[in-house]
Design a protein around this motif. Structure first.
Motif, PDB file in Angstrom:
ATOM      1  N   LEU A 351      32.975 -10.459 -58.442  1.00  0.00           N
ATOM      2  CA  LEU A 351      31.935 -11.412 -58.804  1.00  0.00           C
ATOM      3  C   LEU A 351      32.144 -12.753 -58.108  1.00  0.00           C
ATOM      4  O   LEU A 351      33.277 -13.157 -57.837  1.00  0.00           O
ATOM      5  CB  LEU A 351      31.903 -11.658 -60.318  1.00  0.00           C
ATOM      6  N   ASP A 352      31.040 -13.429 -57.860  1.00  0.00           N
ATOM      7  CA  ASP A 352      31.052 -14.852 -57.536  1.00  0.00           C
ATOM      8  C   ASP A 352      30.989 -15.574 -58.882  1.00  0.00           C
ATOM      9  O   ASP A 352      29.970 -15.537 -59.563  1.00  0.00           O
ATOM     10  CB  ASP A 352      29.829 -15.188 -56.672  1.00  0.00           C
ATOM     11  N   LEU A 353      32.089 -16.183 -59.281  1.00  0.00           N
ATOM     12  CA  LEU A 353      32.189 -16.726 -60.632  1.00  0.00           C
ATOM     13  C   LEU A 353      31.155 -17.820 -60.891  1.00  0.00           C
ATOM     14  O   LEU A 353      30.618 -17.924 -61.992  1.00  0.00           O
ATOM     15  CB  LEU A 353      33.595 -17.255 -60.881  1.00  0.00           C
ATOM     16  N   THR A 354      30.848 -18.623 -59.878  1.00  0.00           N
ATOM     17  CA  THR A 354      29.862 -19.684 -60.050  1.00  0.00           C
ATOM     18  C   THR A 354      28.470 -19.093 -60.240  1.00  0.00           C
ATOM     19  O   THR A 354      27.717 -19.511 -61.123  1.00  0.00           O
ATOM     20  CB  THR A 354      29.871 -20.631 -58.839  1.00  0.00           C
ATOM     21  N   ALA A 355      28.133 -18.117 -59.426  1.00  0.00           N
ATOM     22  CA  ALA A 355      26.824 -17.463 -59.545  1.00  0.00           C
ATOM     23  C   ALA A 355      26.702 -16.745 -60.883  1.00  0.00           C
ATOM     24  O   ALA A 355      25.649 -16.775 -61.529  1.00  0.00           O
ATOM     25  CB  ALA A 355      26.616 -16.486 -58.389  1.00  0.00           C
ATOM     26  N   ASN A 356      27.771 -16.088 -61.303  1.00  0.00           N
ATOM     27  CA  ASN A 356      27.733 -15.397 -62.588  1.00  0.00           C
ATOM     28  C   ASN A 356      27.522 -16.375 -63.727  1.00  0.00           C
ATOM     29  O   ASN A 356      26.720 -16.129 -64.639  1.00  0.00           O
ATOM     30  CB  ASN A 356      29.033 -14.620 -62.797  1.00  0.00           C
ATOM     31  N   ALA A 360      22.706 -16.226 -61.988  1.00  0.00           N
ATOM     32  CA  ALA A 360      21.954 -16.074 -60.744  1.00  0.00           C
ATOM     33  C   ALA A 360      21.490 -14.632 -60.574  1.00  0.00           C
ATOM     34  O   ALA A 360      21.976 -13.715 -61.245  1.00  0.00           O
ATOM     35  CB  ALA A 360      22.826 -16.492 -59.564  1.00  0.00           C
ATOM     36  N   THR A 361      20.564 -14.425 -59.655  1.00  0.00           N
ATOM     37  CA  THR A 361      20.069 -13.068 -59.404  1.00  0.00           C
ATOM     38  C   THR A 361      21.155 -12.186 -58.808  1.00  0.00           C
ATOM     39  O   THR A 361      21.357 -11.048 -59.238  1.00  0.00           O
ATOM     40  CB  THR A 361      18.845 -13.109 -58.471  1.00  0.00           C
ATOM     41  N   VAL A 362      21.853 -12.686 -57.813  1.00  0.00           N
ATOM     42  CA  VAL A 362      22.975 -11.952 -57.217  1.00  0.00           C
ATOM     43  C   VAL A 362      24.256 -12.630 -57.669  1.00  0.00           C
ATOM     44  O   VAL A 362      24.472 -13.812 -57.376  1.00  0.00           O
ATOM     45  CB  VAL A 362      22.888 -11.934 -55.684  1.00  0.00           C
ATOM     46  N   ILE A 363      25.077 -11.899 -58.398  1.00  0.00           N
ATOM     47  CA  ILE A 363      26.302 -12.500 -58.940  1.00  0.00           C
ATOM     48  C   ILE A 363      27.562 -11.926 -58.303  1.00  0.00           C
ATOM     49  O   ILE A 363      28.662 -12.357 -58.628  1.00  0.00           O
ATOM     50  CB  ILE A 363      26.377 -12.353 -60.474  1.00  0.00           C
ATOM     51  N   PRO A 371      26.795  -4.620 -54.484  1.00  0.00           N
ATOM     52  CA  PRO A 371      26.066  -5.775 -54.997  1.00  0.00           C
ATOM     53  C   PRO A 371      25.837  -5.654 -56.499  1.00  0.00           C
ATOM     54  O   PRO A 371      25.544  -4.568 -57.007  1.00  0.00           O
ATOM     55  CB  PRO A 371      24.749  -5.752 -54.223  1.00  0.00           C
ATOM     56  N   VAL A 372      25.991  -6.770 -57.191  1.00  0.00           N
ATOM     57  CA  VAL A 372      25.763  -6.831 -58.626  1.00  0.00           C
ATOM     58  C   VAL A 372      24.669  -7.857 -58.873  1.00  0.00           C
ATOM     59  O   VAL A 372      24.783  -9.010 -58.439  1.00  0.00           O
ATOM     60  CB  VAL A 372      27.047  -7.211 -59.394  1.00  0.00           C
ATOM     61  N   LEU A 373      23.620  -7.434 -59.579  1.00  0.00           N
ATOM     62  CA  LEU A 373      22.453  -8.275 -59.804  1.00  0.00           C
ATOM     63  C   LEU A 373      22.243  -8.523 -61.288  1.00  0.00           C
ATOM     64  O   LEU A 373      22.637  -7.706 -62.131  1.00  0.00           O
ATOM     65  CB  LEU A 373      21.186  -7.628 -59.230  1.00  0.00           C
ATOM     66  N   VAL A 374      21.595  -9.635 -61.588  1.00  0.00           N
ATOM     67  CA  VAL A 374      21.042  -9.903 -62.907  1.00  0.00           C
ATOM     68  C   VAL A 374      19.540  -9.943 -62.744  1.00  0.00           C
ATOM     69  O   VAL A 374      19.016 -10.749 -61.965  1.00  0.00           O
ATOM     70  CB  VAL A 374      21.559 -11.237 -63.480  1.00  0.00           C
TER      71      VAL A 374
END
Length: 398
Positions: A351-356, A360-363, A371-374
């Motif tokens: 994960l990108d901890l900041t994006a998570n 964010a849409t892509v975390i 790829p992990v999405l929200v």
């Protein structure tokens, strides 16, 4: 003049609603107006919508559900200001082995759907009560039933059949799968977010008070964790998820619990609430896990069951090209997403901890193998789209 569909999502104590314009080929993803009546069967019901903050309303004690529906219809008419309400679309959890597409409800359909109440007792009876009451209020207004089981009609037979005598399968006892309107929306939305990669091997984690996974290939359901009922699979807020059936036999034969009592326990007293003894909401448990061992244990099992089921589904899919989180917990709980993906590090997930943290849409990070999405789900828009197809077959919503 615009033509409007009112979408209702009816639960045991609340009714969510949204108003969509279906007069154009492309339906706005955002309802013109939406809201919720909450606490219908309690002592302090409330009403709130896009323009009104939640406030107490009086529903009476004899027919509170009917009065809540009437309240919503009256507010809807005020919002329409002379435009036409052409239908009401309902999220109906179970369509059984007969209903694989949305239908206009008549008396025969309503009787059929009532027979599925034992398969989804938390949801089915309330949607059907709403349909019945609204047919009484205005028999000429079309009522459209949209089924959570329908999207999983594409499951291969090996996923549908249960390891019981085949005659049981022939009687309709099989894996149906649920949260179908949410997953169907993902089949529309994920290509918009991720292009052709969304047509690969995708796992969508619908994590809310109810929770399930769906394995998708070419935007179709090929595996899912919920089965014959909405009790199977993942551990949930108050539901157990998958259990050794021997536990149920023991409780009935040795502890002498009635089937009704066991059902009450499985649906309302298990999951995060049952194990923690504190709450069904992981946000509450995260706040107290440092000092409450049972809260910590409940969260650990909740995450572990999700990780195990994702691993199982990766095997069923033969690999994984994308992981997607959706629904209330999946969309908004960064800590739960982090713990789940930490358990999937063996797949190369990072994960990108900041994006998570920002939802964010892509975390996932650039180094992540997958790829992990929200992705925000939109079951109400999906139901409105189905109503449009039934009532205006010359138009298309996408």
């Amino acid at each position: 003049m615009s033509q409007w569909v009112l979408v209702l999502n009816c639960g045991s104590s609340s009714i969510k609603f949204g108003l969509f314009d279906i007069s154009q080929a492309v339906i706005s993803r955002k309802p013109r107006w939406n809201g919720k009546v909450d606490g219908i069967l309690g002592t302090g019901p409330t009403y709130g919508d896009s323009v009104t903050t939640p406030h107490a309303i009086a529903l009476g004690s004899e027919h509170p559900y009917s009065e809540a529906l009437r309240h919503i219809i009256e507010r809807t008419q005020a919002q329409l200001q002379g435009d036409a309400l052409v239908a009401i679309a309902h999220r109906v959890v179970h369509g059984g082995s007969r209903y694989f597409t949305p239908v206009l409800v008549n008396d025969e359909v309503l009787r059929d759907l009532c027979s599925y109440i034992p398969l989804a007792p938390l949801h089915q009876p309330f949607a059907l009560e709403a349909i019945e009451r609204l047919l009484e209020i205005d028999p000429s207004l079309p009522q459209v039933a949209c089924f959570d089981t329908a999207f999983h009609h594409t499951l291969p037979e090996v996923e549908q059949v249960l390891p019981l005598p085949y005659a049981v399968f022939e009687r309709g006892i099989r894996r149906y799968g649920f949260h179908g309107l949410s997953y169907e929306y993902m089949a529309v939305h994920l290509p918009e977010l991720a292009g052709d990669r969304a047509r690969g091997r995708v796992i969508v984690a619908h994590l809310g008070s109810g929770a399930s996974l769906c394995g998708m290939q070419d935007l179709q359901s090929v595996a899912t964790t919920m089965s014959f009922s909405a009790l199977d699979g993942l551990m949930m807020g108050t539901r157990s998820g998958a259990l050794d059936p021997g536990v149920l036999l023991h409780m009935m034969e040795v502890e002498h619990l009635t089937p009704a009592r066991v059902g009450e326990m499985l649906y309302h007293e298990s999951g995060l609430l049952g194990l923690s003894g504190i709450a069904a909401d992981p946000r509450v448990l995260l706040q107290c896990e440092a000092t409450e061992p049972r809260a910590r244990l409940a969260l650990a099992l909740y995450v572990r069951r999700i990780v195990r089921e994702i691993g199982s589904m990766v095997a069923a899919l033969g690999g994984l090209d994308m992981l997607v989180f959706t629904a209330g917990i999946g969309e908004h709980n960064a800590e739960i997403r982090l713990r789940i993906t930490q358990g999937l590090a063996f797949l190369g997930v990072q994960l990108d901890l900041t994006a998570n943290q920002a939802d964010a849409t892509v975390i996932s990070s650039a180094a992540s193998a997958i790829p992990v999405l929200v992705a925000l789900t939109n079951e109400e828009w999906m139901a409105a789209s189905h109503a449009q197809r039934l009532l205006k077959p010359g138009l298309s919503e996408v």
